[in-house]
Design a protein around this motif. Sequence first.
Motif, PDB file in Angstrom:
ATOM      1  N   GLU A  59      10.461  -1.269   0.121  1.00  0.00           N
ATOM      2  CA  GLU A  59      10.754  -0.922  -1.229  1.00  0.00           C
ATOM      3  C   GLU A  59      10.864  -2.247  -2.028  1.00  0.00           C
ATOM      4  N   THR A  60      11.671  -3.219  -1.686  1.00  0.00           N
ATOM      5  CA  THR A  60      11.484  -4.439  -2.380  1.00  0.00           C
ATOM      6  C   THR A  60      10.071  -5.186  -2.419  1.00  0.00           C
ATOM      7  N   THR A  61       9.561  -5.146  -1.387  1.00  0.00           N
ATOM      8  CA  THR A  61       8.201  -6.032  -1.519  1.00  0.00           C
ATOM      9  C   THR A  61       7.197  -5.244  -2.211  1.00  0.00           C
ATOM     10  N   VAL A  62       7.252  -4.053  -2.327  1.00  0.00           N
ATOM     11  CA  VAL A  62       6.484  -3.346  -3.302  1.00  0.00           C
ATOM     12  C   VAL A  62       6.830  -4.011  -4.680  1.00  0.00           C
ATOM     13  N   ASN A  63       7.926  -3.991  -4.952  1.00  0.00           N
ATOM     14  CA  ASN A  63       8.303  -4.488  -6.509  1.00  0.00           C
ATOM     15  C   ASN A  63       7.764  -5.898  -6.584  1.00  0.00           C
ATOM     16  N   VAL A 113      -0.217  -0.780  -7.522  1.00  0.00           N
ATOM     17  CA  VAL A 113       0.905   0.145  -6.648  1.00  0.00           C
ATOM     18  C   VAL A 113       0.262   0.766  -5.511  1.00  0.00           C
ATOM     19  N   ASP A 114      -0.424   1.828  -5.969  1.00  0.00           N
ATOM     20  CA  ASP A 114      -0.761   3.044  -5.007  1.00  0.00           C
ATOM     21  C   ASP A 114      -1.750   2.325  -4.072  1.00  0.00           C
ATOM     22  N   ASP A 115      -2.702   1.692  -4.445  1.00  0.00           N
ATOM     23  CA  ASP A 115      -3.975   1.155  -3.720  1.00  0.00           C
ATOM     24  C   ASP A 115      -3.693  -0.061  -3.079  1.00  0.00           C
ATOM     25  N   PHE A 116      -2.246  -0.723  -3.183  1.00  0.00           N
ATOM     26  CA  PHE A 116      -2.059  -2.155  -2.635  1.00  0.00           C
ATOM     27  C   PHE A 116      -0.613  -2.401  -2.225  1.00  0.00           C
ATOM     28  N   ALA A 117      -0.024  -2.382  -3.251  1.00  0.00           N
ATOM     29  CA  ALA A 117       1.314  -2.848  -3.026  1.00  0.00           C
ATOM     30  C   ALA A 117       2.234  -2.133  -2.132  1.00  0.00           C
ATOM     31  N   TYR A 118       1.887  -0.871  -2.336  1.00  0.00           N
ATOM     32  CA  TYR A 118       2.733   0.033  -1.600  1.00  0.00           C
ATOM     33  C   TYR A 118       2.265   0.151  -0.102  1.00  0.00           C
ATOM     34  N   PRO A 119       0.865   0.508   0.163  1.00  0.00           N
ATOM     35  CA  PRO A 119       0.474   0.463   1.710  1.00  0.00           C
ATOM     36  C   PRO A 119       0.543  -0.491   2.536  1.00  0.00           C
ATOM     37  N   PHE A 120       0.600  -1.789   1.632  1.00  0.00           N
ATOM     38  CA  PHE A 120       0.602  -2.967   2.749  1.00  0.00           C
ATOM     39  C   PHE A 120       1.997  -3.175   3.172  1.00  0.00           C
ATOM     40  N   PRO A 121       3.147  -3.163   2.529  1.00  0.00           N
ATOM     41  CA  PRO A 121       4.173  -3.423   3.345  1.00  0.00           C
ATOM     42  C   PRO A 121       4.906  -2.136   4.112  1.00  0.00           C
ATOM     43  N   VAL A 122       4.517  -0.954   3.445  1.00  0.00           N
ATOM     44  CA  VAL A 122       4.586   0.113   4.524  1.00  0.00           C
ATOM     45  C   VAL A 122       3.902   0.191   5.905  1.00  0.00           C
ATOM     46  N   THR A 123       2.528  -0.297   5.875  1.00  0.00           N
ATOM     47  CA  THR A 123       2.008  -0.355   7.289  1.00  0.00           C
ATOM     48  C   THR A 123       2.837  -1.429   8.033  1.00  0.00           C
ATOM     49  N   VAL A 124       3.203  -2.494   7.476  1.00  0.00           N
ATOM     50  CA  VAL A 124       3.728  -3.642   8.273  1.00  0.00           C
ATOM     51  C   VAL A 124       5.182  -3.176   8.909  1.00  0.00           C
ATOM     52  N   GLY A 165      10.520  -2.322 -10.903  1.00  0.00           N
ATOM     53  CA  GLY A 165       9.363  -2.650 -10.499  1.00  0.00           C
ATOM     54  C   GLY A 165       8.257  -1.484 -11.430  1.00  0.00           C
ATOM     55  N   PRO A 166       7.084  -1.717 -11.579  1.00  0.00           N
ATOM     56  CA  PRO A 166       6.328  -0.628 -12.023  1.00  0.00           C
ATOM     57  C   PRO A 166       6.078   0.312 -11.108  1.00  0.00           C
ATOM     58  N   ILE A 167       6.153   1.549 -11.485  1.00  0.00           N
ATOM     59  CA  ILE A 167       5.751   2.592 -10.654  1.00  0.00           C
ATOM     60  C   ILE A 167       4.048   2.699 -10.405  1.00  0.00           C
ATOM     61  N   HIS A 168       3.426   2.367 -11.440  1.00  0.00           N
ATOM     62  CA  HIS A 168       2.065   2.154 -11.319  1.00  0.00           C
ATOM     63  C   HIS A 168       1.524   0.859 -12.123  1.00  0.00           C
ATOM     64  N   LEU A 169       0.553   0.254 -11.777  1.00  0.00           N
ATOM     65  CA  LEU A 169       0.083  -1.066 -12.397  1.00  0.00           C
ATOM     66  C   LEU A 169      -1.522  -0.737 -12.505  1.00  0.00           C
ATOM     67  N   PRO A 170      -1.943  -0.204 -13.198  1.00  0.00           N
ATOM     68  CA  PRO A 170      -3.476   0.011 -13.472  1.00  0.00           C
ATOM     69  C   PRO A 170      -4.185  -1.052 -13.967  1.00  0.00           C
ATOM     70  N   VAL A 171      -5.246  -1.484 -13.301  1.00  0.00           N
ATOM     71  CA  VAL A 171      -6.112  -2.640 -13.735  1.00  0.00           C
ATOM     72  C   VAL A 171      -7.580  -2.450 -13.485  1.00  0.00           C
ATOM     73  N   GLU A 196      11.089 -12.467 -11.985  1.00  0.00           N
ATOM     74  CA  GLU A 196      11.006 -11.032 -12.186  1.00  0.00           C
ATOM     75  C   GLU A 196      11.215 -10.637 -10.604  1.00  0.00           C
ATOM     76  N   PRO A 197      12.623 -10.603 -10.307  1.00  0.00           N
ATOM     77  CA  PRO A 197      12.897 -10.293  -8.866  1.00  0.00           C
ATOM     78  C   PRO A 197      12.777  -8.715  -8.579  1.00  0.00           C
ATOM     79  N   PRO A 198      12.766  -8.448  -7.397  1.00  0.00           N
ATOM     80  CA  PRO A 198      12.553  -6.997  -6.975  1.00  0.00           C
ATOM     81  C   PRO A 198      13.883  -6.163  -6.989  1.00  0.00           C
TER      82      PRO A 198
END
Length: 406
Positions: A246-250, A136-147, A395-401, A287-289
């Motif tokens: 928001e929806t794309t992050v999820n 989330v923090d390292d990828f799924a959030y910054p990507f669509p926000v930047t776009v 959606g998850p607020i964090h997804l540690p991997v 698993e819709p957003p």
Amino acid sequence: MTTTETHDTLHRILDYSSRPDPYPLYAELRRTPVARQEDGSYVVSTYREIADLLHDPHLSSDVRNLSHPMPSAEGTTTPAFINMDPPEHDRMRRMAMRHFGPPHTPGLVAGLDPDLTAVVSRLIDDFAGKERIDIVDDFAYPFPVTVICHLLGVPREDEPRFRLWVNDIIDAIAYDPKTDPKEKLDNGIKARQALRQYLGGLLEQRHGKPGDDLLSRLANDDGPDGRMTDEEIVATANLLLIAGHETTVNLITNGMLTLLRQPEVLQRLRAEPDLVVPLVEELLRYEPPVHIIPWRAAYSDISVADTVIPKGSQIMLMLASGSRDPARFRDPDRFDPDRRDNQHLGFGSGIHLCFGGPLARRETQIALTELARRLDAPRLVADPPPYRRSPILRGPIHLPVDQGGG
């Protein structure tokens, strides 16, 4: 099920403890396709009934048509077109679509592919040397926000400011006066006003200065329907900024979580990149957003599944439940990227079909393809991961991997 039983099931769905897996509760709810609640509202949970209502001209998206006002709508001035009915909705959507997609800008999304891939590649490059990442923090959030910042013309460096406002707005959407503190609603109202004031300031800078960003185009273009007022442009920009990320992050996060839970599908995506197109469609079903449209209003008495919903009643549409309805989808609780006839409700349907759906699809396709290709041996740290509070945008607020390489 009785009114009390369906009310209890809905209460459990909305309760945070059910956020990791609400699907068994949706199955309970579907026993009564249209269920009246104790407050006089109605919950619709089966595919056919939801789809019919989304195409029913007797269903209103305008809060003013509710018999009892929605607390979360307080503080709203000019609504976005998602909360309008025809003909106003149709005019506003056409005016926005001139600059966002076909028929006037048909190549917008497809033309973004090089930029989307570049952003994704940079974010994954930054994983190097990290044993653990947060999807989330390292990828799924910054990507669509930047776009979406780039498309709208919102400075990316302002993200820390509007992120706080957006979080408060999202929290207030699900405000329940019976269980939530008034502060939750008040914070949402203040945040909505602050975000609109911020966007209004950006809009003022665009007048008389044509540019490629959406704010500039809306401020300076006269199309067949005329030009939006400043209040209408701000309402549209507000909608696109929030919904545009928001929806794309999820969707991206839910997608990666699903792939990590099913490593055989992840491995197949590595070997068959073209699989990503049907895979994302199945993800939108499985698993819709967006899980719930929290309210629609009945213009007049509506008969649905042998139930008469009175004029002015609030109607809650359980989209995620409809997309898991066994009466419409075979083996609905199985994730199947080869599924055919997959007319899911992931982006809604009818005149309010998600405006940014094509962009969200493409962002998710590129994101999941590149994550599958470049992460050598990703492993979930916790299952289930921690989830966001909202039962609507789930959606998850964090997804540690933990990654085995990069």
